[in-house]
Structures are given as structure tokens and as C-alpha cells.
Design a protein around this motif. Structure first.
Motif, short mmCIF file in Angstrom:
data_model
loop_
_atom_site.label_atom_id
_atom_site.label_comp_id
_atom_site.label_asym_id
_atom_site.label_seq_id
_atom_site.Cartn_x
_atom_site.Cartn_y
_atom_site.Cartn_z
N LYS A 168 16.39 22.07 65.92
CA LYS A 168 16.42 21.50 67.28
C LYS A 168 17.16 22.43 68.26
O LYS A 168 18.12 22.04 68.91
N PRO A 169 16.68 23.68 68.36
CA PRO A 169 17.37 24.63 69.24
C PRO A 169 17.21 24.27 70.71
O PRO A 169 16.20 23.70 71.11
N ASP A 170 18.23 24.61 71.49
CA ASP A 170 18.15 24.48 72.93
C ASP A 170 17.33 25.64 73.51
O ASP A 170 16.63 25.48 74.51
N LEU A 171 17.49 26.80 72.90
CA LEU A 171 16.80 28.02 73.32
C LEU A 171 16.51 28.88 72.11
O LEU A 171 17.22 28.82 71.11
N LEU A 172 15.51 29.74 72.25
CA LEU A 172 15.30 30.83 71.31
C LEU A 172 15.83 32.09 71.98
O LEU A 172 15.88 32.18 73.21
N ALA A 173 16.22 33.06 71.19
CA ALA A 173 16.63 34.36 71.71
C ALA A 173 15.94 35.42 70.87
O ALA A 173 15.65 35.19 69.69
N ALA A 174 15.65 36.56 71.48
CA ALA A 174 14.97 37.63 70.76
C ALA A 174 15.43 38.98 71.28
O ALA A 174 15.71 39.14 72.46
N VAL A 175 15.50 39.93 70.35
CA VAL A 175 15.86 41.30 70.67
C VAL A 175 14.59 42.09 70.93
O VAL A 175 13.60 41.94 70.22
N ALA B 228 22.90 33.50 80.75
CA ALA B 228 21.79 33.26 79.82
C ALA B 228 22.02 32.04 78.93
O ALA B 228 21.09 31.31 78.61
N PHE B 229 23.25 31.83 78.51
CA PHE B 229 23.57 30.74 77.60
C PHE B 229 24.67 29.87 78.19
O PHE B 229 25.52 30.34 78.93
N LYS B 230 24.64 28.61 77.80
CA LYS B 230 25.72 27.68 78.15
C LYS B 230 26.54 27.39 76.90
O LYS B 230 25.99 27.39 75.79
N ALA B 231 27.81 27.16 77.06
CA ALA B 231 28.69 26.88 75.94
C ALA B 231 28.14 25.72 75.11
O ALA B 231 27.69 24.71 75.66
N GLY B 232 28.11 25.93 73.80
CA GLY B 232 27.69 24.89 72.88
C GLY B 232 26.20 24.79 72.63
O GLY B 232 25.77 24.02 71.76
N GLN B 233 25.38 25.54 73.36
CA GLN B 233 23.94 25.49 73.11
C GLN B 233 23.62 25.97 71.70
O GLN B 233 24.26 26.88 71.19
N LYS B 234 22.60 25.35 71.09
CA LYS B 234 22.12 25.77 69.78
C LYS B 234 21.00 26.79 69.97
O LYS B 234 20.01 26.51 70.63
N ILE B 235 21.19 27.95 69.38
CA ILE B 235 20.27 29.08 69.56
C ILE B 235 19.70 29.51 68.21
O ILE B 235 20.42 29.60 67.22
N VAL B 236 18.40 29.80 68.19
CA VAL B 236 17.76 30.45 67.05
C VAL B 236 17.30 31.82 67.53
O VAL B 236 16.65 31.93 68.57
N ILE B 237 17.65 32.84 66.77
CA ILE B 237 17.24 34.21 67.11
C ILE B 237 16.02 34.58 66.26
O ILE B 237 16.03 34.37 65.04
N VAL B 238 15.00 35.12 66.91
CA VAL B 238 13.79 35.54 66.20
C VAL B 238 13.55 37.03 66.42
O VAL B 238 13.87 37.59 67.46
#
Length: 170
Positions: free
Chosen positions: A48-55, A107-117
Motif C-alpha cells: 500500500k505505497p503512497d508513492l513509487l520511486a525509481a532511479v 518530493a516526499f512527505k515525512a512518513g510516506q510509504k515508498i516502494v523503489i522500482v
């Protein structure tokens, strides 16, 4: 689906002695591409991520359709001086020298759940740096996921979040 049938192995690229696993052949096959996006979305959804992040850059290819499919946004993690505005940076060591990753300051807010792909986990150096950068911004990385993992390079040992991939090579 056997995704290995859709990966092209390119010897001596980008330099002699390197075996490059090219995902271009996954991208060009609609069924394989749909399978990748659907499979990764299924793996990531329980987080249940708030956002995804990617390099950049191949991670971007995964993050955009995944975020759309999952109904979340995504953040681009880029190399130094590639993003406009104020940024937050994280510099990390490479085999020879160092590199820097950046995200925009908001880019991010404190406590957000992030998945990196990303497309591939090799030694884990860049993924480890991306995780640290996201945490530096106050967010929580709950998972990292990708298409390919090169098990022999032991990249998972360098990261402290679960990692999952659709294909593993020795």
C-alpha cells in the motif's frame, strides 16, 4: 510466462567482461510487458505505497506504468544536476570514485510509504543510495522490486529492505 525468453544477453557491453541483460525485448513484446507490469503491481500492492520511486533511466520505464496501474504517483530519482529547482542529494561510493543521486526537495512527505522500482539489481550500490536518499527526506522505504536480480553479485546484502524480482540469474 518465462520472461528469460524475452531478455537479450549482450556480451561485453558496456565494457569488456560485462554481460548486459537487455530488457528492450520485454518492452517491445506487448504480452511480456503487460505480464511484467501486472506481476510487479501484484507484488507491490500489499505494501500500500503512497508513492513509487525509481532511479533513472530504466527504472522510470517501470515506475510510470506501475504508478498509473496502482493509482499512485511516482518520484524520479536522478543523477546530479538533472532536476530543476531545489534538490536533496546523496553521494555514494562506486568502485572507482563516487556518484550523486538527487530528488526535488518536496518530493516526499515525512512518513510516506515508498516502494523503489528498477529494472535490475546487481551490486546494490545505487539502490542502497536511493533508499538512503528517500529516508533522508523523511519517507519510509518498505520494499524494492525489479525485473532482474543478478544473485552472484549479492546486491540484496547491501540493502536493508526486502527486494523481489521476476527473474533471477546466478
Amino acid at each position: 510466462m518465462n520472461l528469460k525468453n524475452h531478455v537479450t544477453e549482450v556480451a561485453n557491453f558496456p565494457k569488456p567482461g560485462i554481460l548486459f541483460y537487455d530488457i528492450s525485448t520485454i518492452l517491445s513484446d506487448a504480452k511480456a510487458w503487460h505480464y511484467v507490469i501486472d506481476s510487479l503491481a501484484e507484488i507491490i500492492a500489499p505494501q500500500k505505497p503512497d508513492l513509487l520511486a525509481a532511479v533513472e533511466s530504466r527504472g522510470f520505464l517501470l515506475a510510470a506504468p506501475l504508478a498509473y496501474r496502482m493509482g499512485v504517483g511516482y518520484v524520479m530519482i536522478r543523477k546530479r544536476n538533472k532536476l530543476p529547482g531545489r534538490t536533496v542529494s546523496f553521494t555514494y561510493d562506486l568502485e572507482y570514485g563516487n556518484d550523486t543521486l538527487e530528488v526535488q526537495v518536496d518530493a516526499f512527505k515525512a512518513g510516506q510509504k515508498i516502494v523503489i522500482v528498477d529494472d535490475l539489481l546487481a551490486t546494490g550500490g545505487t539502490l542502497s543510495a536511493a533508499i538512503k536518499l528517500v529516508r533522508q527526506c523523511g519517507a519510509d522505504v518498505t520494499l524494492a522490486a525489479g525485473i532482474i536480480e543478478l544473485l552472484g553479485l549479492k546486491g540484496q546484502a547491501r540493502i536493508d529492505v526486502p527486494f523481489t524480482s521476476l527473474i533471477q540469474y546466478p
